[in-house]
Scaffold this motif. Structure first.
Motif, PDB file in Angstrom:
ATOM      1  N   LEU A   1     125.473  82.290  14.701  1.00 28.13           N
ATOM      2  CA  LEU A   1     124.019  82.375  14.587  1.00 28.13           C
ATOM      3  C   LEU A   1     123.541  83.812  14.762  1.00 28.13           C
ATOM      4  CD1 LEU A   1     122.880  79.174  16.542  1.00 28.13           C
ATOM      5  CD2 LEU A   1     122.856  79.529  14.064  1.00 28.13           C
ATOM      6  N   ILE A   2     124.146  84.544  15.679  1.00 25.89           N
ATOM      7  CA  ILE A   2     123.798  85.962  15.868  1.00 25.89           C
ATOM      8  C   ILE A   2     124.121  86.749  14.594  1.00 25.89           C
ATOM      9  CG2 ILE A   2     124.341  88.067  17.137  1.00 25.89           C
ATOM     10  CD1 ILE A   2     124.795  86.301  19.611  1.00 25.89           C
ATOM     11  N   GLY A   3     125.259  86.436  13.982  1.00 22.96           N
ATOM     12  CA  GLY A   3     125.626  87.074  12.727  1.00 22.96           C
ATOM     13  C   GLY A   3     124.597  86.807  11.635  1.00 22.96           C
ATOM     14  N   LEU A   4     124.077  85.569  11.595  1.00 20.61           N
ATOM     15  CA  LEU A   4     123.062  85.223  10.601  1.00 20.61           C
ATOM     16  C   LEU A   4     121.745  85.942  10.886  1.00 20.61           C
ATOM     17  CD1 LEU A   4     123.657  81.369  10.222  1.00 20.61           C
ATOM     18  CD2 LEU A   4     124.456  83.229   8.737  1.00 20.61           C
ATOM     19  N   VAL A   5     121.425  86.124  12.165  1.00 26.40           N
ATOM     20  CA  VAL A   5     120.220  86.878  12.543  1.00 26.40           C
ATOM     21  C   VAL A   5     120.259  88.273  11.915  1.00 26.40           C
ATOM     22  CG1 VAL A   5     119.070  88.023  14.488  1.00 26.40           C
ATOM     23  CG2 VAL A   5     119.773  85.634  14.689  1.00 26.40           C
ATOM     24  N   ILE A   6     121.435  88.910  11.979  1.00 25.84           N
ATOM     25  CA  ILE A   6     121.587  90.255  11.423  1.00 25.84           C
ATOM     26  C   ILE A   6     121.643  90.219   9.898  1.00 25.84           C
ATOM     27  CG2 ILE A   6     123.100  92.281  11.356  1.00 25.84           C
ATOM     28  CD1 ILE A   6     124.026  91.465  14.213  1.00 25.84           C
ATOM     29  N   LEU A   7     122.426  89.297   9.355  1.00 23.54           N
ATOM     30  CA  LEU A   7     122.607  89.204   7.900  1.00 23.54           C
ATOM     31  C   LEU A   7     121.288  89.003   7.179  1.00 23.54           C
ATOM     32  CD1 LEU A   7     124.287  88.836   5.295  1.00 23.54           C
ATOM     33  CD2 LEU A   7     124.478  86.399   5.895  1.00 23.54           C
ATOM     34  N   PHE A   8     120.511  88.032   7.604  1.00 19.21           N
ATOM     35  CA  PHE A   8     119.265  87.714   6.908  1.00 19.21           C
ATOM     36  C   PHE A   8     118.270  88.874   6.967  1.00 19.21           C
ATOM     37  CE2 PHE A   8     120.027  82.921   7.819  1.00 19.21           C
ATOM     38  CZ  PHE A   8     120.926  82.870   6.765  1.00 19.21           C
TER      39      PHE A   8
ATOM     40  N   VAL B   1     113.678 103.274   7.471  1.00 14.30           N
ATOM     41  CA  VAL B   1     113.734 103.672   8.881  1.00 14.30           C
ATOM     42  C   VAL B   1     112.886 102.737   9.738  1.00 14.30           C
ATOM     43  CG1 VAL B   1     113.217 105.504  10.535  1.00 14.30           C
ATOM     44  CG2 VAL B   1     114.196 106.081   8.306  1.00 14.30           C
ATOM     45  N   LEU B   2     111.665 102.442   9.308  1.00 15.91           N
ATOM     46  CA  LEU B   2     110.800 101.534  10.060  1.00 15.91           C
ATOM     47  C   LEU B   2     111.449 100.159  10.209  1.00 15.91           C
ATOM     48  CD1 LEU B   2     107.333 102.377   8.437  1.00 15.91           C
ATOM     49  CD2 LEU B   2     108.090 102.979  10.746  1.00 15.91           C
ATOM     50  N   ARG B   3     112.093  99.710   9.151  1.00 12.94           N
ATOM     51  CA  ARG B   3     112.742  98.388   9.181  1.00 12.94           C
ATOM     52  C   ARG B   3     113.910  98.362  10.160  1.00 12.94           C
ATOM     53  NH1 ARG B   3     112.602  96.969   3.780  1.00 12.94           N
ATOM     54  NH2 ARG B   3     110.703  95.783   4.232  1.00 12.94           N
ATOM     55  N   LEU B   4     114.674  99.432  10.214  1.00 12.62           N
ATOM     56  CA  LEU B   4     115.800  99.500  11.148  1.00 12.62           C
ATOM     57  C   LEU B   4     115.309  99.453  12.597  1.00 12.62           C
ATOM     58  CD1 LEU B   4     118.088 102.157   9.406  1.00 12.62           C
ATOM     59  CD2 LEU B   4     118.608  99.728   9.733  1.00 12.62           C
ATOM     60  N   ILE B   5     114.170 100.102  12.871  1.00 16.90           N
ATOM     61  CA  ILE B   5     113.602 100.072  14.218  1.00 16.90           C
ATOM     62  C   ILE B   5     113.240  98.635  14.599  1.00 16.90           C
ATOM     63  CG2 ILE B   5     111.628 100.771  15.638  1.00 16.90           C
ATOM     64  CD1 ILE B   5     111.571 103.398  14.018  1.00 16.90           C
ATOM     65  N   ILE B   6     112.616  97.914  13.665  1.00 14.89           N
ATOM     66  CA  ILE B   6     112.210  96.531  13.928  1.00 14.89           C
ATOM     67  C   ILE B   6     113.429  95.633  14.114  1.00 14.89           C
ATOM     68  CG2 ILE B   6     111.089  94.515  12.873  1.00 14.89           C
ATOM     69  CD1 ILE B   6     109.083  96.534  11.619  1.00 14.89           C
ATOM     70  N   ILE B   7     114.461  95.832  13.316  1.00 11.82           N
ATOM     71  CA  ILE B   7     115.684  95.035  13.459  1.00 11.82           C
ATOM     72  C   ILE B   7     116.320  95.277  14.823  1.00 11.82           C
ATOM     73  CG2 ILE B   7     118.052  94.741  12.614  1.00 11.82           C
ATOM     74  CD1 ILE B   7     116.993  95.260   9.786  1.00 11.82           C
ATOM     75  N   LEU B   8     116.378  96.531  15.247  1.00 10.73           N
ATOM     76  CA  LEU B   8     116.938  96.841  16.561  1.00 10.73           C
ATOM     77  C   LEU B   8     116.109  96.200  17.672  1.00 10.73           C
ATOM     78  CD1 LEU B   8     117.906 100.614  16.078  1.00 10.73           C
ATOM     79  CD2 LEU B   8     119.464  98.664  16.304  1.00 10.73           C
ATOM     80  N   ALA B   9     114.792  96.184  17.514  1.00  8.54           N
ATOM     81  CA  ALA B   9     113.923  95.549  18.517  1.00  8.54           C
ATOM     82  C   ALA B   9     114.197  94.053  18.588  1.00  8.54           C
ATOM     83  CB  ALA B   9     112.461  95.808  18.170  1.00  8.54           C
ATOM     84  N   ASP B  10     114.373  93.407  17.432  1.00 17.68           N
ATOM     85  CA  ASP B  10     114.681  91.977  17.419  1.00 17.68           C
ATOM     86  C   ASP B  10     116.016  91.685  18.094  1.00 17.68           C
ATOM     87  OD1 ASP B  10     112.599  90.458  16.463  1.00 17.68           O
ATOM     88  OD2 ASP B  10     113.092  90.754  14.365  1.00 17.68           O
ATOM     89  N   LEU B  11     116.982  92.561  17.907  1.00 17.03           N
ATOM     90  CA  LEU B  11     118.272  92.384  18.580  1.00 17.03           C
ATOM     91  C   LEU B  11     118.108  92.551  20.091  1.00 17.03           C
ATOM     92  CD1 LEU B  11     120.693  94.263  16.126  1.00 17.03           C
ATOM     93  CD2 LEU B  11     120.326  91.799  16.363  1.00 17.03           C
ATOM     94  N   GLY B  12     117.214  93.449  20.504  1.00 16.97           N
ATOM     95  CA  GLY B  12     116.909  93.597  21.928  1.00 16.97           C
ATOM     96  C   GLY B  12     116.259  92.346  22.492  1.00 16.97           C
TER      97      GLY B  12
ATOM     98  N   LEU C   1     115.847  83.216  14.267  1.00 18.24           N
ATOM     99  CA  LEU C   1     116.184  82.715  12.928  1.00 18.24           C
ATOM    100  C   LEU C   1     114.988  82.056  12.234  1.00 18.24           C
ATOM    101  CD1 LEU C   1     119.808  81.238  13.148  1.00 18.24           C
ATOM    102  CD2 LEU C   1     119.011  83.166  11.782  1.00 18.24           C
ATOM    103  N   ASN C   2     113.818  82.224  12.823  1.00 13.82           N
ATOM    104  CA  ASN C   2     112.614  81.674  12.199  1.00 13.82           C
ATOM    105  C   ASN C   2     112.280  82.499  10.951  1.00 13.82           C
ATOM    106  OD1 ASN C   2     109.775  81.174  11.596  1.00 13.82           O
ATOM    107  ND2 ASN C   2     109.698  80.134  13.575  1.00 13.82           N
ATOM    108  N   PRO C   3     112.169  81.871   9.779  1.00  8.08           N
ATOM    109  CA  PRO C   3     111.855  82.620   8.555  1.00  8.08           C
ATOM    110  C   PRO C   3     110.563  83.428   8.652  1.00  8.08           C
ATOM    111  CG  PRO C   3     112.584  80.409   8.008  1.00  8.08           C
ATOM    112  CD  PRO C   3     112.415  80.443   9.502  1.00  8.08           C
ATOM    113  N   PHE C   4     109.600  82.908   9.410  1.00  4.48           N
ATOM    114  CA  PHE C   4     108.351  83.637   9.627  1.00  4.48           C
ATOM    115  C   PHE C   4     108.625  85.008  10.245  1.00  4.48           C
ATOM    116  CE2 PHE C   4     105.612  84.679  13.262  1.00  4.48           C
ATOM    117  CZ  PHE C   4     104.470  85.088  12.608  1.00  4.48           C
TER     118      PHE C   4
END
Length: 469
Positions: free
Chosen positions: A60-67, A160-171, A195-198
């Motif tokens: 599930l963590i892998g899917l969080v990153i993949l999606f 760059v902005l998207r990578l910051i948001i992805i890192l925040a979600d992983l946090g 994993l919420n599509p929203f």
């Protein structure tokens, strides 16, 4: 065993990945029917993946990153706010204070203070470009980071902005799991957020910075649970310095520090018992004052680099617009507005916009003193309902606002925010009209479904409370 049963999880992952790809690179915001199909299909797949008994947490963590990575190179298609983010970041990089000027002023004067001035202004639109920025300092820091790495490319800034948001979600995923473990709640709950599509579409896809705010908020709650309230206060201030909304939560921390029920207990107590209660309460009040002092001091220090008399006026006016001018996807406000039209013949937003914050404050006071908020789960439940009351009465409820009630809900018994993130898509019907116009039937359908589920959950949890009690 059928082929579908054997490979169900693999098929769900592949279908989800394909739908996210189509959403990211081929969907037009005005194509409402396509939007609905993709949205509800992704929610169905997400539900089945989270509920699957054959998918472990690591997968599930892998899917969080993949999606999320599927959106990495996509230009947001449901929001244009990111153009203003890029503008603010580049203004700071060039040495300008973004709180002191309007993008439209430079356009009207034919000036180009930053790269791609014309394209950025055209992207953000006249309404955005005619208002002062209202994004707090840590949010501005994120914009500056994008400018540092890509000060001449809109596409590069988006990445760059998207990578910051992805890192925040992983946090959020990291500290959310830790907090769930401390609360003896299922770790899998965190995936109702992650994993919420929203969340994947509105945050990673459309570059809304709620995940950065929520990263600091969840980290703060985790530290508060560990009784490290000084660090918790600093982290809460950082959360406010991304988005102002956590300011609403401050009154609700009262009972976490102060044994309010103990000092108001009318039962017969010995002198020694009363003395201990009051000493404990005094210590708690001292810590609470310290918590608030550290929070506000940190916020002030973070805003300090941008301080000027003009900044205060501009920022206050910009924030005030949300109460006096803007209206979108509102709930009870639209009912109040229609009543105003009926009796006064015109829009009463200027009056209603002042009343609803007062109602929110009164509600916060009530749940601060007349509801048990001693445990962390009780506290987070109070945060959830305090915020939702504000949104239920607000004049404007943009879809991305729901990220906060959603993450709070995973630490409680309540799941109605998940339903809200599902039906919030009806608000996007407004963009299918030319010119833009809300269809109140769709707004009504959204809130009807939400309130039915909310009432159901309230009744169910009230019965559970009576049984436990």
């Amino acid at each position: 065993m059928s082929f579908f049963t054997k490979y169900k999880d693999v098929l769900l992952i592949l279908i989800s990945a394909l739908l996210y790809f189509i959403f990211a690179y081929f969907l037009e915001r005005t194509a409402f029917n396509n939007l609905l199909f993709l949205w509800f299909s992704l929610f169905g797949c997400s539900y089945l993946l989270i509920k699957s008994k054959t998918i472990n947490t690591s997968t599930l963590i892998g899917l969080v990153i993949l999606f999320r990575l599927i959106f990495l190179f996509a230009i947001p298609n449901l929001s244009q706010d990111f153009y203003r983010f890029i503008w603010d970041g580049r203004m700071i990089l060039e040495g300008f204070n973004p709180y002191l000027s309007l993008p439209e002023t430079y356009i009207q004067q034919g000036l180009h203070p930053i790269a791609e001035t014309t394209n950025l202004y055209a992207g953000m639109g006249e309404m955005n470009g005619s208002h002062y920025t209202n994004y707090p300092p840590i949010n501005q820091l994120c914009f500056l980071i994008a400018a540092l790495f890509a000060n001449k490319s809109i596409f590069g800034s988006v990445v760059v902005l998207r990578l910051i948001i992805i890192l925040a979600d992983l946090g959020i995923l990291y500290f959310g799991k830790k907090l769930l473990l401390q609360l003896n709640l299922p770790v899998k709950n965190i995936f109702w957020y992650a994993l919420n599509p929203f969340i994947i579409i509105e945050m990673t896809g459309n570059l809304h910075f709620e995940p950065v705010m929520l990263f600091f908020l969840i980290w703060s709650l985790y530290k508060l649970k560990q009784q490290k309230w000084v660090l918790a206060a600093i982290l809460l201030a950082c959360s406010v310095s991304v988005k102002l909304i956590p300011l609403l939560f401050l009154p609700l921390f009262f009972q976490w520090f102060v044994d309010y029920n103990g000092i108001t207990n009318k039962m017969k107590q010995s002198y020694e018992q009363r003395k201990n209660k009051w000493n404990s309460a005094f210590t708690g009040i001292t810590k609470l004052i310290g918590f608030y002092a550290i929070t506000f001091t940190t916020i002030i220090l973070l805003f300090l680099p941008f301080y000027s008399s003009e900044f205060i006026e501009n920022y206050a006016n910009s924030v005030g617009l949300w109460f006096k001018n803007f209206e979108f996807n509102a709930s009870f406000y639209f009912i109040f507005r229609e009543i105003g039209y009926l009796f006064r013949g015109y829009n009463e937003i200027a009056i209603i916009g002042k009343i609803t914050p007062i109602l929110t404050i009164l509600f916060l006071v009530i749940i601060t003193f007349f509801r048990k908020n001693k445990s962390m789960i009780q506290l987070i439940t109070a945060l959830l309902f305090g915020l939702c009351f504000y949104y239920f009465t607000a004049t404007t409820v943009h879809p991305w606002y729901l990220a906060t009630p959603l993450i709070l809900s995973v630490f409680t018994r309540y799941r109605f925010p998940i339903i809200w993130t599902l039906v919030i898509i009806f608000s996007y019907q407004a963009y299918a009209n030319t010119p833009w116009k809300e269809n109140l039937w769709f707004v009504g359908l959204e809130y009807l479904i939400l309130y039915i589920f909310l009432v159901f959950e309230l009744r169910k949890n009230f019965k559970h409370y009576k049984i436990v009690k």
